[in-house]
Design a protein around this motif. Sequence first.
Motif, PDB file in Angstrom:
ATOM      1  N   UNK A  38       0.849  -1.193   0.000  1.00 34.57           N
ATOM      2  CA  UNK A  38       0.000   0.000   0.000  1.00 34.57           C
ATOM      3  C   UNK A  38       0.886   1.244   0.000  1.00 34.57           C
ATOM      4  N   UNK A  39       0.579   2.203  -0.896  1.00 33.65           N
ATOM      5  CA  UNK A  39       1.378   3.425  -1.033  1.00 33.65           C
ATOM      6  C   UNK A  39       0.503   4.647  -0.769  1.00 33.65           C
ATOM      7  N   UNK A  40       1.138   5.688  -0.190  1.00 36.10           N
ATOM      8  CA  UNK A  40       0.419   6.914   0.186  1.00 36.10           C
ATOM      9  C   UNK A  40       1.376   8.101   0.125  1.00 36.10           C
ATOM     10  N   UNK A  41       0.936   9.202  -0.535  1.00 33.84           N
ATOM     11  CA  UNK A  41       1.740  10.426  -0.579  1.00 33.84           C
ATOM     12  C   UNK A  41       0.905  11.677  -0.316  1.00 33.84           C
ATOM     13  N   UNK A  42      -0.251  11.490   0.285  1.00 38.52           N
ATOM     14  CA  UNK A  42      -1.129  12.587   0.698  1.00 38.52           C
ATOM     15  C   UNK A  42      -1.863  13.219  -0.471  1.00 38.52           C
ATOM     16  N   UNK A  43      -1.769  12.652  -1.678  1.00 36.10           N
ATOM     17  CA  UNK A  43      -2.521  13.135  -2.831  1.00 36.10           C
ATOM     18  C   UNK A  43      -3.596  12.096  -3.136  1.00 36.10           C
ATOM     19  N   UNK A  44      -4.818  12.545  -3.237  1.00 37.37           N
ATOM     20  CA  UNK A  44      -5.925  11.617  -3.462  1.00 37.37           C
ATOM     21  C   UNK A  44      -6.215  11.477  -4.951  1.00 37.37           C
ATOM     22  N   UNK A  45      -6.769  10.331  -5.288  1.00 36.10           N
ATOM     23  CA  UNK A  45      -7.188  10.064  -6.666  1.00 36.10           C
ATOM     24  C   UNK A  45      -8.551   9.393  -6.607  1.00 36.10           C
ATOM     25  N   UNK A  46      -9.508  10.048  -7.226  1.00 37.32           N
ATOM     26  CA  UNK A  46     -10.899   9.576  -7.212  1.00 37.32           C
ATOM     27  C   UNK A  46     -11.393   9.381  -5.781  1.00 37.32           C
ATOM     28  N   UNK A  47     -10.989  10.291  -4.900  1.00 34.50           N
ATOM     29  CA  UNK A  47     -11.483  10.272  -3.535  1.00 34.50           C
ATOM     30  C   UNK A  47     -10.711   9.392  -2.583  1.00 34.50           C
ATOM     31  N   UNK A  48      -9.676   8.717  -3.042  1.00 36.20           N
ATOM     32  CA  UNK A  48      -8.882   7.872  -2.149  1.00 36.20           C
ATOM     33  C   UNK A  48      -7.411   8.213  -2.287  1.00 36.20           C
ATOM     34  N   UNK A  49      -6.701   8.121  -1.174  1.00 38.79           N
ATOM     35  CA  UNK A  49      -5.269   8.423  -1.170  1.00 38.79           C
ATOM     36  C   UNK A  49      -4.423   7.196  -0.860  1.00 38.79           C
ATOM     37  N   UNK A  50      -5.044   6.066  -0.552  1.00 43.82           N
ATOM     38  CA  UNK A  50      -4.319   4.824  -0.263  1.00 43.82           C
ATOM     39  C   UNK A  50      -4.470   3.905  -1.466  1.00 43.82           C
ATOM     40  N   UNK A  51      -3.381   3.671  -2.147  1.00 41.48           N
ATOM     41  CA  UNK A  51      -3.403   2.891  -3.375  1.00 41.48           C
ATOM     42  C   UNK A  51      -2.700   1.559  -3.123  1.00 41.48           C
ATOM     43  N   UNK A  52      -3.369   0.452  -3.468  1.00 40.22           N
ATOM     44  CA  UNK A  52      -2.831  -0.880  -3.237  1.00 40.22           C
ATOM     45  C   UNK A  52      -2.253  -1.466  -4.517  1.00 40.22           C
ATOM     46  N   UNK A  53      -1.258  -2.288  -4.323  1.00 40.00           N
ATOM     47  CA  UNK A  53      -0.700  -3.046  -5.436  1.00 40.00           C
ATOM     48  C   UNK A  53      -1.559  -4.295  -5.669  1.00 40.00           C
TER      49      UNK A  53
END
Length: 532
Positions: free
Chosen positions: A269-284
Amino acid sequence: MESLILIILVIMPGVWSGNWKVTYTDQCALKGTSAVIKCEYDYPFGHIVTSVAWSKALYFSGKWRQVYLTGLPSPPDHFKYVGNTWGDCSLRINDVQHNDEGHYFFHFATTLDRWRSKTSARLSVRELTTVVQPSTVTEGDKVSLTCVSGCPTPVNIVWFRDGQHVPNPVFQAGREDAGRYHCAVQGQEAASSASVALNVQYAPSNVTLLMSPSVVKGSSVTFTCSSDANPPVTQSGYRLYKDGHFISSGQNHTISDIQPSHSGLYYCQAWNNISRRGTSLINSTEVHLDVQYRPENITISMDPPYAVEGSSVNLTCHSAANPATDNYTWYRSTSSSSSSMVYVSSGQVLSLPSVEASHTGLYLCQARNTVGENNSTEWLLAMEEKTHGSWSLPIVAGIGVSLLLTLVLALLLLWLKQRTHAEKKQPVYDFRLSGRGSSSSASEDLSNRIYANIHVSPSSPPVIAVPDVTPHSQRKSRHGHDASSAYEDEVTYSTVTITPRNPHRTYNSRSAHDSRSKSGENDSSVIYASLA
């Protein structure tokens, strides 16, 4: 001839004006472009221009001096006269630089005189400046590009990003729009502005978890998480999960001694405080970790559990392995002291259709897969006698049942004996009636006895009906004694029934006592009662 002279006179403006003068137009030029200083001159009638020249005012030793352009260090064709010898004195400057800025003067000479202008033409040099608003945006935001020239003359501007043409100076930024932008003059693209960077921030994408998908038990495994993000994901922005449970934070995670329990589905799981489509926690995507190991916990089972001569026996080898065991080999040792084993067969099940004495011994199973091999513990195959073997189980069962019945019977007899003994210990009261008169004889023993059965009531104290055979004087004294001691000792009441020896003969205890007292006879007719 006259016509030719007329044409020449028309062409030469100095003929008509007859005045010495030079007219300039100030010029603003962009660095790197070509600039033309517009100039016109005039002179009196009868003069023919023989030479023209331009000079520039330079400051030397505290004074302004005019220096001819031909005497200035410059590239070839940097200054070029584009006028003529009868009225146009324009000057072109190619690839204008900042040191070209200043005041320029025009000079010309005729067949009769020479002239240097009293005024000058001013050249201003400016640069193109790129403005990106805003310079840092989040993916999807609007961006506007502006090129500032510094010169009032309108120019056609074109835009470039990292050398690639940009068709529209206003756009909605995507991550692919990040880069360095500059503007230039159309047709003179060499005259460009300094580049300005556009920073497009976006949430992590292409999050990837790298690891070896197949490892061997006991080895070391490193998980590495990576992503495409702006700003880049920091160490604390990465997290590792196994089967949905948090494992650790950081871009790398190492397990030095991998075990089968570590098998499972892993993702990063990656996070840099920038959201995409309402979410900021992106999973592999999930990656399955498969821990392989050679066969373990190898055991042997036998069916049936005992071997009888002539019967069939199956020995089965069991093991735990990853990948599954693909080869089983059986070995046998006929001597317990021998360490050498003899190959018997292959396969998970060793079948002995008819057990013989030669089949007995120690058996060992070897299991193998692509990772390695391992051996089971030795299994002793012993053969039993056929008759003994066929009757041993029923006999043992019969003996067990017999022992159980004997034990139950012994316990029952013991219980009955204890119960009988307890009943015998209960109080029995024996009242004997003895007579020693002339009518009694020594031979009368048991027949002269009178037995009394005493029944004790446990609930309430019964009334005792006992014939009063005690002398009157004794009764008085005893009555007083009994009355005084009635409250000291606990009294047990019993019902006594006395049956005389001769049912037709009655005894009057009181009269008998009186007569015997008068006659002085022994009190042989007294009935004694004794209570325990």
